[in-house]
Design a protein around this motif. Structure first.
Motif, PDB file in Angstrom:
ATOM      1  N   TRP A  92       0.819  -1.212   0.000  1.00 52.39           N
ATOM      2  CA  TRP A  92       0.000   0.000   0.000  1.00 52.39           C
ATOM      3  C   TRP A  92       0.853   1.261   0.000  1.00 52.39           C
ATOM      4  O   TRP A  92       0.523   2.243  -0.681  1.00 52.39           O
ATOM      5  CB  TRP A  92      -0.952  -0.001   1.196  1.00 52.39           C
ATOM      6  N   ASN A 100       0.762   4.089  -2.771  1.00 57.01           N
ATOM      7  CA  ASN A 100       0.492   5.481  -2.421  1.00 57.01           C
ATOM      8  C   ASN A 100       1.550   6.415  -2.982  1.00 57.01           C
ATOM      9  O   ASN A 100       1.253   7.540  -3.385  1.00 57.01           O
ATOM     10  CB  ASN A 100       0.406   5.635  -0.902  1.00 57.01           C
ATOM     11  N   ILE A 146      -6.023   4.917   0.659  1.00 55.04           N
ATOM     12  CA  ILE A 146      -4.907   3.968   0.683  1.00 55.04           C
ATOM     13  C   ILE A 146      -4.134   4.108   2.000  1.00 55.04           C
ATOM     14  O   ILE A 146      -3.665   3.118   2.560  1.00 55.04           O
ATOM     15  CB  ILE A 146      -3.977   4.202  -0.530  1.00 55.04           C
ATOM     16  N   LEU A 192      -5.376   1.932   4.593  1.00 54.67           N
ATOM     17  CA  LEU A 192      -4.908   0.553   4.420  1.00 54.67           C
ATOM     18  C   LEU A 192      -3.454   0.403   4.865  1.00 54.67           C
ATOM     19  O   LEU A 192      -3.051  -0.631   5.403  1.00 54.67           O
ATOM     20  CB  LEU A 192      -5.053   0.144   2.956  1.00 54.67           C
ATOM     21  N   GLU A 193      -2.663   1.454   4.644  1.00 54.36           N
ATOM     22  CA  GLU A 193      -1.261   1.399   5.077  1.00 54.36           C
ATOM     23  C   GLU A 193      -1.161   1.133   6.580  1.00 54.36           C
ATOM     24  O   GLU A 193      -0.338   0.352   7.034  1.00 54.36           O
ATOM     25  CB  GLU A 193      -0.560   2.730   4.779  1.00 54.36           C
TER      26      GLU A 193
END
Lengths: 206, 312, 651
Positions: free
Chosen positions: A71, A75, A118, A121-122
């Motif tokens: 991720w 990004n 994102i 999600l990181e």
């Protein structure tokens, strides 16, 4: 009192433009100040990261994997790609092209929403929590600090975009769009070193 | 006490490091005093002189000369400082005694290491050193940051959790030198002192041998009752008395409590009365210290004190 | 363009100009003001009140220490008092009052109508006020900080201090630092972009230089303490482990971060003080500053070296020998630029025609007191000596000689100097001398003996000491001196209250000074200058020829401001400044709620962000069409110039 200077020479500034782009404008200098302050902040947090590294034998600590690359790297790509609509919005602002300013600001916003999503999600793939140990604390602080920036920058840009659609549009607003683009660049570019530290430092110097 | 107590002071050095530093102090004092007088002299002259024209050029020359003189003086002081720093750091470590000091809120744990664990000595708030021999102090902290400072012997060294650092000290004449915590460490930072007892080699060895012995056994019924009281009560949770079941590590080791000159980290003289008051309610004496009050009957306290007094 | 031509009969509608730049009437006007003069006065007055509060705390400490084993204050209260005293004096008094002087005087000294980003400056004041009230209310309800103004970890961690006291300290830092950063950005922008035509950088008054240098230091130093205090709050609130040795954290990390801010902080306080001294030396020597360039370069050099010294405060932690030598050298080196300034001041007075007025006499107090502090600073720069006197009363003496010498004496000088400009009335000369005499004598009686106490081994931050230490008599002497200092301050306050209403009316330029704040009336009009001045030298009032042009052509119906070039201050463009606004206050209230809430629960951050978003949007959203003074849509041609175009020559 008005004739106090009778006989004096004058410097007439009435014909000067009522504003200016780039480093002419006061806001550009204000933005520069903000960038200096926040760069110092980022540098100190990165410095702290490496300082803490010297105080630990294992980095990341044993039984903790480095953050997953997926991720964060995605990004990186998305943020760098957002430079394209950002540059186009900046150029359009310089040409006082309202239609294109609106278009590219909206595209920028979409990118912003994407990289904030994102980012969420990181956080789930850092493989450590902030309360686990000092390594977790500093990684979360670094990512959290950058997240505050991308979140506020998207909100700022959202307000400005709304203004360009519904507000009283004036020439000065195009200067504002330009300043906003400068700050967008700053926020996106700071991701380069921070990405390197969070994702690659534990792999390279562990 | 075997020797006289001297007041803590930087200006009364009793060891080589403190002596080097006090020499640097006197040098600095003289140089800065001269500079002070000169600068104020020029200021006074500037204020009081009769007004007549001075060329900008001569002013510039004077200012440049003054800045030049400043640079030279500062460079001289820098050299003196670096030289002193080296001299202070170069105390020979051969045949040094190694002592570990661990800081606690608000007392000092002092350990004499030995390859044979049964010969290790742990005591508190009193640091015995032999005169004329370098002593290595390895310092660290178990809780917050403290700082060890015996001004007559050497400058400070911080006791930092997670770090163990070493400094060398040496006392040149027998006396009791007061040391005090010099890093703010909480409520009772003010009452965290330690006596450095410098004595002759023979006295030091005698003292160390005595400290190696386990605690004295009760010799009569009153002392035995006192020891029972100690073991029954919460005392054992925090304190150790070697040779008994008391093995707490939170508070000071009491194996040879009666041999120590002071109570509560240099706060009170070690007398029966003070010790009784301390045990009953130490919060009255040193509010915020970590020892809870102990309610007990007068009889129980008296026998406890009788027992503690035999821990020589 | 920029033509110099004969004066038209009426240059400006002065009444309209005054209405345009006025605050709204009444309380609403007070709450919505964006006038740098009102805000500057508020900063100065508020900081002075905090100074008095900090003074009362100092008095309580001196009573406690007057004799050994004193039972006046217990350790719990004493530790709160000394921690609050230090935090208050550094964060609520010294930095804000000097920035307050900058807010008031930088625009006037550079000949501008206003300060850059006036709403930001208004916001900064409300935030600073909220932070100050937060600290003092916490103190009064027994939650005052008690881990020192330096809040060393791990003592400040939850394990050793479970109460909210360290959180109060840490969040007070956030309040004041955000405020201070906002002011720094505004001052730099004002000094760089809003100077009067002709005031090239090498003609900028030294006080303004000092404010600019300080502002840059603020921008680089304050983030360090904000980061440290944020990490501390996180450790305490959500169990991170930045300073927790057991979990990979580090106790010295705190000290590195804190002193990376804390040492420059000393210069952030002292550099504006030297700027004041340069101003006063020039005025009361009645000649231009000798060695202007050297003095400016000294300020810049001091700022740079100031960032290389933080380890100076960590000598006792046990550093490698090489590091020791480096930091000793750097610490000693900083005396060179300060020395150079001293010599330039003396040279200026040497060749000037002196006028011994009260401001000048207060400034002479600076010379004596600061010189002692600077010389004892050379002593503590030497590592071997520092490890002896570090954290003793020697350093207490040293730092008060530096900070009271370097900032408070110049500040009192500045009060006497600029009081007539701010209020239009003069303070009393005899009372000013009396106040100085009491304060100067009292100061030395209080603090000089502390050098000796430190040499005799008295550590700092102890609430009491044993009789056998022998520290009793000098402590009693120090306490006695407080009486003199107190009376010195009271005489000043009484005189200021009297003069505010009934003092002798001041002329526009009572000291015959050369800088632009004296080129307007006392007190200045709402617009600062009816006609913006232009400048032909470093001391415009002295240097300008009689026919020096004034600026005409700015609108009087809008808050029209002239923007000039950074280096040469050539006119560049005009811009319309904002009207009074309620949003800075509302935004500050929203920020306050977020800051205070977040020491109790992390949820305060997302919830608190909502009102903050609403107020900030209200702030930036246009109130009316045309408020920027630029063309409204539809726009045919761009009129605002790009960086590479001639001013006013857009397509």
């Amino acid at each position: 009192m008005t004739d106090r200077h009778a006989g004096a020479r004058v410097l007439d500034v009435s014909t000067l433009a009522p504003g200016g782009f780039g480093y002419r404008s006061l806001m550009w200098w204000g933005t520069l100040g903000l960038v200096l302050i926040e760069s110092t902040m980022f540098a100190l947090v990165i410095g702290t990261y490496f300082y803490l590294r010297t105080r630990n034998s294992y980095w990341p600590p044993q039984n903790i994997a480095p953050p997953d690359l997926r991720w964060g790297t995605l990004n990186l790509v998305v943020m760098l790609a957002s430079g394209v609509p950002n540059e186009l919005a900046k150029k359009a602002a310089g040409r006082i092209d309202l239609r294109r300013v609106r278009l590219w600001l909206v595209v920028c916003l979409l990118f912003g929403v994407a990289f904030n999503t994102i980012r969420a999600l990181e956080f789930t793939t850092l493989n450590v929590t902030f309360s686990n140990d000092a390594y977790g604390s500093i990684v979360w602080l670094l990512l959290g600090l950058h997240t505050t920036h991308i979140a506020t920058d998207v909100v700022d840009t959202g307000v400005l975009t709304a203004l360009m659609f519904i507000g009283p549009v004036e020439e000065q607003r195009f200067v504002d769009v330009e300043e906003n683009a400068v700050y967008w660049y700053f926020v996106v570019l700071t991701w380069l070193p921070i990405y390197g530290v969070i994702y690659w430092a534990p792999r390279i110097i562990s | 006490m075997t020797a006289s107590t001297v007041l803590q002071s930087i200006l009364d050095p009793a060891g080589p490091q403190a002596a080097y530093i006090s020499r640097l102090w006197w040098l600095m004092l003289w140089v800065t005093t001269i500079v002070f007088v000169l600068v104020l002299g020029f200021l006074a002259a500037a204020l009081l002189r009769r007004r007549r024209a001075t060329s900008e050029q001569s002013l510039a020359r004077a200012v440049v000369a003054a800045v030049g003189a400043t640079v030279v003086i500062l460079f001289g002081l820098l050299i003196a400082s670096v030289w002193t720093g080296r001299a202070v750091a170069s105390l020979g470590a051969t045949s040094a005694v190694t002592i570990e000091i661990v800081g606690h809120q608000f007392w000092w744990e002092v350990q004499f290491d030995d390859a044979d664990p049964s010969r290790r000595v742990t005591t508190a708030n009193e640091l015995h050193v032999p005169v004329g021999r370098p002593v290595v102090l390895k310092v660290t902290s178990r809780d917050v940051i403290h700082s060890f400072w015996a001004p007559n012997l050497h400058g400070k060294r911080d006791l930092i959790p997670g770090y163990t650092t070493a400094i060398w000290i040496q006392a040149d004449r027998p006396a009791v030198y007061r040391a005090q915590c010099a890093e703010f460490c909480g409520k009772q930072h003010a009452h965290m002192a330690l006596d450095v007892v410098a004595e002759t080699e023979a006295q030091f060895e005698r003292w160390l041998d005595a400290q190696r012995k386990p605690a004295a056994e009760p010799a009569n019924e009153s002392e035995a009752r006192g020891r029972d009281a100690f073991m029954r009560r919460q005392c054992v949770l925090c304190h150790s008395i070697r040779g008994t079941l008391a093995r707490g590590l939170v508070g000071p080791d009491l194996t040879h409590l009666a041999s120590r000159g002071k109570l509560a980290a240099g706060t009170l003289p070690n007398t029966r009365g003070h010790l009784g008051g301390w045990i009953m309610n130490s919060q009255e004496i040193k509010p915020g210290n970590l020892m809870p009050p102990n309610l007990m009957t007068s009889d129980e306290l008296q026998s406890l004190l009788t027992y503690l007094e035999i821990l020589k | 363009m920029n033509s110099e031509r004969e004066l038209p009969p009426v240059l400006v509608d002065e009444a309209q100009l005054e209405r345009t730049w006025a605050d709204e009437p009444g309380l609403a006007g007070w709450l919505t003001s964006v006038d740098h003069k009102s805000i500057g006065i508020r900063y100065i007055a508020t900081a002075f009140v905090f100074f008095l509060g900090g003074g009362v705390l100092a008095l309580l400490m001196r009573i406690q220490l007057a004799r050994p084993d004193n039972a006046f204050l217990g350790p719990d209260l004493y530790n709160q008092i000394f921690s609050t005293h230090g935090s208050n004096m550094m964060f609520l008094f010294a930095v804000p009052i000097l920035q307050g002087l900058g807010i008031y005087f930088v625009p006037l000294m550079v000949g501008a109508r206003a300060i850059a980003f006036p709403r930001l400056v208004a916001y900064s004041y409300w935030l600073y006020l909220a932070g100050g009230i937060f600290l003092w209310v916490s103190f009064l309800v027994n939650v005052g900080p008690d881990v020192g103004w330096f809040a060393y970890a791990p003592l400040s961690e939850t394990l050793y201090t479970a109460s909210k006291r360290p959180d109060v300290w840490a969040q007070m830092i956030t309040f004041t630092e955000v405020a201070s950063l906002a002011v720094a950005v505004s001052i730099v922008t004002t000094a760089f972009k809003m100077r009067a035509p002709g005031m090239s950088l090498n003609r900028m008054p030294i006080f303004v230089w000092a404010q600019v240098v300080t502002s840059f230091m603020v921008m680089f130093a304050m983030p360090a303490v904000m980061m440290a205090s944020t990490a501390l709050i996180l450790d305490r609130l959500v169990n991170t482990h930045f300073f927790d040795v057991e979990r990979g954290g580090d106790a010295l990390l705190w000290q590195h971060l804190f002193w990376f801010f804390g040492h420059p902080e000393v210069y952030i306080i002292f550099i504006p003080g030297t700027g004041l001294v340069s101003t006063l030396v020039t005025t009361f020597s009645r000649r231009p500053m000798f060695g202007y360039l050297a003095v400016v370069l000294s300020l810049v050099a001091t700022a740079f070296i100031g960032f290389g010294l933080w380890v100076h405060h960590m000598f006792a932690t046990g550093l490698p020998q090489l590091g020791e030598s480096f930091f000793t050298a750097a610490s000693i080196m900083i005396a060179i630029p300060t020395g150079a300034q001293f010599f330039c001041w003396i040279a200026t007075m040497w060749s000037g025609r002196l006028s011994f007025k009260t401001p000048f006499v207060w400034m002479l107090g600076f010379f004596v007191v600061f010189l002692i502090g600077g010389l004892s600073g050379v002593m503590v720069a030497a590592v071997p000596l520092d490890i002896q006197v570090h954290d003793t009363y020697f350093v207490v003496a040293h730092l008060h000689y530096v900070l009271i010498g370097g900032a408070v004496f110049p500040l009192f000088a500045a009060f006497y100097y600029w009081f007539p400009k701010i209020t239009g009335r003069m303070l009393s000369e005899p009372l000013g001398m009396a106040s100085f005499g009491l304060f100067f004598a009292g100061f030395n009686v209080v603090f000089f003996p502390m050098h000796v106490l430190g040499l005799h081994g008295m550590p700092r931050r102890i609430y009491t000491y044993l009789p056998e230490t022998g520290w009793g008599s000098l402590n009693l002497l120090a306490t006695a001196g407080v009486v003199l200092m107190t009376f010195g301050v009271l005489v000043f306050i009484a005189d200021a209250l009297r003069a505010w209403r009934a003092g002798v009316i001041a002329a526009d330029n009572p000291w015959e000074a050369g800088t632009l704040e004296w080129a307007t009336s006392s007190p200045p009009p709402n617009s600062n200058f009816v006609h913006l001045p232009t400048v032909a030298g470093r001391d415009p009032i002295w240097d300008n020829p009689p026919d020096q042009p004034v600026v005409v052509g700015l609108r009087s119906d809008k808050r029209d401001v002239l923007v000039t070039h950074v280096l040469d201050a050539e006119p560049d463009h005009r811009t319309i400044f904002p009207e009074p606004s309620q949003w800075p206050l509302l935004t500050a209230l929203a920020t306050t709620a977020l800051f205070i809430g977040s020491i109790f629960t992390p949820r305060a951050v997302p919830y608190g962000a909502v009102p903050l978003f609403v107020t900030m949007t209200g702030w930036f959203w246009p109130k009316e069409a045309g408020e920027t003074g630029t063309q409204q849509w539809p726009i045919e041609h761009r009129t605002l110039p790009r960086p590479n175009e001639e001013p006013g020559k857009a397509a």
